[in-house]
Design a protein around this motif. Structure first.
Motif, PDB file in Angstrom:
ATOM      1  N   GLU A 118       0.811  -1.211   0.000  1.00  0.00           N
ATOM      2  CA  GLU A 118       0.000   0.000   0.000  1.00  0.00           C
ATOM      3  C   GLU A 118       0.850   1.268   0.000  1.00  0.00           C
ATOM      4  OE1 GLU A 118      -3.461   1.535  -0.711  1.00  0.00           O
ATOM      5  OE2 GLU A 118      -3.410  -0.592  -0.163  1.00  0.00           O
ATOM      6  N   VAL A 119       1.996   1.209   0.672  1.00  0.00           N
ATOM      7  CA  VAL A 119       2.845   2.397   0.820  1.00  0.00           C
ATOM      8  C   VAL A 119       3.745   2.621  -0.393  1.00  0.00           C
ATOM      9  CG1 VAL A 119       4.872   3.213   2.105  1.00  0.00           C
ATOM     10  CG2 VAL A 119       2.841   2.466   3.342  1.00  0.00           C
ATOM     11  N   LEU A 120       4.222   1.556  -0.986  1.00  0.00           N
ATOM     12  CA  LEU A 120       5.235   1.686  -2.043  1.00  0.00           C
ATOM     13  C   LEU A 120       4.841   2.605  -3.193  1.00  0.00           C
ATOM     14  CD1 LEU A 120       6.780  -1.888  -2.168  1.00  0.00           C
ATOM     15  CD2 LEU A 120       8.055   0.260  -1.918  1.00  0.00           C
ATOM     16  N   PRO A 121       3.630   2.551  -3.737  1.00  0.00           N
ATOM     17  CA  PRO A 121       3.314   3.462  -4.837  1.00  0.00           C
ATOM     18  C   PRO A 121       3.512   4.939  -4.480  1.00  0.00           C
ATOM     19  CG  PRO A 121       1.671   1.729  -4.713  1.00  0.00           C
ATOM     20  CD  PRO A 121       2.522   1.599  -3.492  1.00  0.00           C
ATOM     21  N   GLN A 126       7.100   9.776  -5.010  1.00  0.00           N
ATOM     22  CA  GLN A 126       7.877  10.890  -4.464  1.00  0.00           C
ATOM     23  C   GLN A 126       9.378  10.650  -4.549  1.00  0.00           C
ATOM     24  OE1 GLN A 126       5.883  10.519  -0.688  1.00  0.00           O
ATOM     25  NE2 GLN A 126       7.651   9.634   0.349  1.00  0.00           N
ATOM     26  N   LYS A 127       9.762   9.473  -5.090  1.00  0.00           N
ATOM     27  CA  LYS A 127      11.168   9.111  -5.292  1.00  0.00           C
ATOM     28  C   LYS A 127      11.957   9.085  -3.990  1.00  0.00           C
ATOM     29  CE  LYS A 127      11.229   8.542  -9.783  1.00  0.00           C
ATOM     30  NZ  LYS A 127      11.509   7.213 -10.378  1.00  0.00           N
ATOM     31  N   ALA A 128      11.300   8.733  -2.914  1.00  0.00           N
ATOM     32  CA  ALA A 128      11.986   8.678  -1.623  1.00  0.00           C
ATOM     33  C   ALA A 128      11.123   7.923  -0.624  1.00  0.00           C
ATOM     34  CB  ALA A 128      12.281  10.080  -1.088  1.00  0.00           C
ATOM     35  N   GLY A 129      11.781   7.189   0.257  1.00  0.00           N
ATOM     36  CA  GLY A 129      11.060   6.507   1.315  1.00  0.00           C
ATOM     37  C   GLY A 129      11.959   5.521   2.031  1.00  0.00           C
ATOM     38  N   LYS A 161      14.880  -7.646   1.881  1.00  0.00           N
ATOM     39  CA  LYS A 161      15.901  -7.624   0.837  1.00  0.00           C
ATOM     40  C   LYS A 161      15.261  -7.547  -0.553  1.00  0.00           C
ATOM     41  CE  LYS A 161      19.451 -10.146   3.435  1.00  0.00           C
ATOM     42  NZ  LYS A 161      20.483  -9.080   3.407  1.00  0.00           N
ATOM     43  N   ASN A 162      14.157  -8.265  -0.727  1.00  0.00           N
ATOM     44  CA  ASN A 162      13.467  -8.260  -2.012  1.00  0.00           C
ATOM     45  C   ASN A 162      13.017  -6.854  -2.394  1.00  0.00           C
ATOM     46  OD1 ASN A 162      10.589  -8.330  -3.403  1.00  0.00           O
ATOM     47  ND2 ASN A 162      11.705 -10.128  -4.124  1.00  0.00           N
ATOM     48  N   VAL A 163      12.385  -6.159  -1.458  1.00  0.00           N
ATOM     49  CA  VAL A 163      11.903  -4.811  -1.745  1.00  0.00           C
ATOM     50  C   VAL A 163      13.072  -3.845  -1.939  1.00  0.00           C
ATOM     51  CG1 VAL A 163      10.623  -2.854  -0.772  1.00  0.00           C
ATOM     52  CG2 VAL A 163       9.669  -5.164  -0.657  1.00  0.00           C
ATOM     53  N   ALA A 164      14.132  -4.033  -1.178  1.00  0.00           N
ATOM     54  CA  ALA A 164      15.315  -3.182  -1.343  1.00  0.00           C
ATOM     55  C   ALA A 164      15.886  -3.305  -2.756  1.00  0.00           C
ATOM     56  CB  ALA A 164      16.381  -3.555  -0.308  1.00  0.00           C
ATOM     57  N   ILE A 165      15.993  -4.525  -3.238  1.00  0.00           N
ATOM     58  CA  ILE A 165      16.530  -4.762  -4.575  1.00  0.00           C
ATOM     59  C   ILE A 165      15.561  -4.260  -5.652  1.00  0.00           C
ATOM     60  CG2 ILE A 165      17.123  -6.571  -6.244  1.00  0.00           C
ATOM     61  CD1 ILE A 165      19.300  -6.098  -4.198  1.00  0.00           C
ATOM     62  N   VAL A 172      13.605   4.144  -2.849  1.00  0.00           N
ATOM     63  CA  VAL A 172      13.054   3.532  -1.636  1.00  0.00           C
ATOM     64  C   VAL A 172      14.089   2.609  -1.009  1.00  0.00           C
ATOM     65  CG1 VAL A 172      11.221   2.090  -0.679  1.00  0.00           C
ATOM     66  CG2 VAL A 172      10.725   3.642  -2.598  1.00  0.00           C
ATOM     67  N   ARG A 173      14.323   2.785   0.288  1.00  0.00           N
ATOM     68  CA  ARG A 173      15.199   1.888   1.037  1.00  0.00           C
ATOM     69  C   ARG A 173      14.346   0.972   1.912  1.00  0.00           C
ATOM     70  NH1 ARG A 173      17.755   3.785   4.857  1.00  0.00           N
ATOM     71  NH2 ARG A 173      16.754   5.830   5.085  1.00  0.00           N
ATOM     72  N   CYS A 174      14.806  -0.251   2.102  1.00  0.00           N
ATOM     73  CA  CYS A 174      14.085  -1.204   2.948  1.00  0.00           C
ATOM     74  C   CYS A 174      15.085  -2.051   3.715  1.00  0.00           C
ATOM     75  CB  CYS A 174      13.177  -2.083   2.098  1.00  0.00           C
ATOM     76  SG  CYS A 174      12.103  -3.177   3.074  1.00  0.00           S
TER      77      CYS A 174
END
Length: 242
Positions: A118-121, A126-129, A161-165, A172-174
């Motif tokens: 829900e948050v990722l879009p 905003q090119k940041a998170g 790790k999946n979302v980070a990659i 976006v950092r995770c």
């Protein structure tokens, strides 16, 4: 206060008490514009806190959407998501029923899927998170009970790790955060012999306190960690050091 989160909007689940509450209060002291602490529980002292408290059942995707839509409508962005809420049950595999397994994984793992999806879009737009998924030392090492809990906490490491990659180039950092034995309401009914063994296993010979995990979450959430993604930060007093 050094304004490490100046201007940031943060959402923290499990934020009514324990380490989630400590994170929420710390983030406000560090200059965040707003920190929304979401929980199914009522927060004590909410009327005197600068934190915004909202109700959220993290196992329900429609409630995730409602909470995040409201944040975007009011603030126009969401910079930080801390997936902190969890439950722990202690049954080993042969005593783990389908109901126990499903309940723990719904709360501890599926909720993180709902939240990040829900948050990722919004973060991508905003090119940041920064997303911090709270796991446990039992996401990194074996334990002779809590089969469902360990299944969830181990998976949190890899989904982070999946979302980070997948979304690093989107800004976006995770990361995952792995506390050891932290004094909190979540484990206040834990057997004394378990607590004693956990403390004895640390290098510092004491339990952790919520502010110690809160400072670790603060680092990962802040721009100081701008080159830190896909990693697992352990806060365990040296329990896993041997």
């Amino acid at each position: 206060m050094v304004d490490r989160l100046k201007g940031k909007i943060a959402l923290i689940t499990g934020g009514a008490r324990g380490q989630g509450r400590e994170m929420a209060e710390l983030f406000m002291r560090e200059g965040a514009t707003a920190v929304i602490a979401a929980d199914v529980l009522d927060a004590e002292g909410a009327e005197t806190s600068p934190v915004t408290f909202v109700k959220l059942d993290i196992t329900k995707k429609d409630e995730w959407k409602s909470v995040i839509d409201a944040i975007i409508a009011e603030h126009g962005r969401l910079d930080i998501l801390i997936n902190n809420a969890a439950i722990c049950l202690y049954e080993p595999i042969l005593e783990t029923t389908d109901e126990i397994y499903d309940r723990v994984l719904d709360v501890d793992l599926k909720s993180i899927f709902y939240g990040m999806r829900e948050v990722l879009p919004h973060m991508i737009a905003q090119k940041a998170g920064s997303i911090v998924n709270v796991s446990s030392i039992w996401g990194l090492a074996g334990v002779d009970s809590s089969y469902a809990y360990q299944a969830a906490k181990g998976a949190i490491l890899n989904v982070s790790k999946n979302v980070a990659i997948t979304h690093g180039q989107d800004g976006v950092r995770c990361n995952s955060l792995h506390p050891g034995y932290i004094l909190s309401p979540m484990n206040e009914h834990q057997a004394p012999e378990i607590n004693a063994a956990l403390i004895a296993g640390t290098a510092v010979k004491r339990p952790g306190i919520p502010i110690e995990t809160a400072y670790a979450a603060l680092f990962l959430a802040s721009d100081e960690a701008s080159y830190v993604t896909g990693t697992s930060l352990v806060v365990d007093g040296g329990y896993l050091a041997p």
